[in-house]
Write a protein that holds these residues in place. Structure first.
Motif: not given
Ligand code: ZN
Length: 189
Positions: A98, A101, A162, A164-165, A168
């Protein structure tokens, strides 16, 4: 790292060496006994911590360790124990790539760990982190602790908060096989 043969989730490391590519480990599956090799690249954490006031700062092991040490002053807790906590937090925060954070997540993870380790240290940390402004909020925190009604970070499902990514990149141990494994074996023998 799951066993590539039987998918069992635990293995023991029989040999561990560092080379240019990272750390090469020989592992043996605890369930089926098959052996395999993984390579872990050294990863510098670049995750940004998003603070409540909107500013960002680089994730810092030292900063978390300082906070934990202050909370644990004169308690029977070793720096090594705190290092383990910091390592766990770092793994949780940087583990899936990520970019950022929320600071809240880091704080909650630290509080979770302290609560399991030492209640006095937990209350000290919480009083700074949650900025108790009066004796009532301190009392509430102590009562919640005594009655065991503080949910863990997992129970509160912090993951959901958290961001969204996109996809990854893979950063965990990587299985090496075939020619690459032979080359690695030669390079360290
Ligand atoms: Zn296995």
């Amino acid at each position: 790292m799951r066993c590539p043969f039987c998918q069992f989730r635990d293995s023991k490391v029989t040999d561990s060496r560092a080379n240019d590519e990272g750390i090469r480990r020989r592992r043996e599956c605890i369930s089926c006994g098959e052996r395999f090799t993984t390579v872990e690249a050294v990863q510098f954490s670049t995750v940004q911590i998003l603070k409540r006031d909107g500013r960002r700062e680089e994730f810092s092991r030292e900063k978390i360790l300082r906070g934990l040490r202050a909370a644990c002053a004169k308690r029977n807790i070793s720096v090594a124990q705190l290092e383990v906590i910091v390592g766990d937090i770092e793994a949780r925060v940087t583990g899936d790539g990520r970019p950022e954070v929320p600071a809240q997540v880091v704080g909650e993870l630290a509080m979770d760990a302290l609560r399991r380790l030492d209640h006095i240290a937990y209350i000290r940390f919480a009083s700074v982190y949650r900025s108790f402004t009066d004796i009532e909020s301190l009392k509430e925190a102590v009562e919640a602790l005594e009655q065991g009604r503080i949910p863990t970070a997992e129970e509160r499902d912090l993951q959901l908060s958290l961001p969204e990514v996109p996809e990854p990149e893979y950063r965990g141990p990587r299985l090496v096989q075939g020619a690459e494994a032979r080359r690695l074996a030669e390079s360290v023998s």
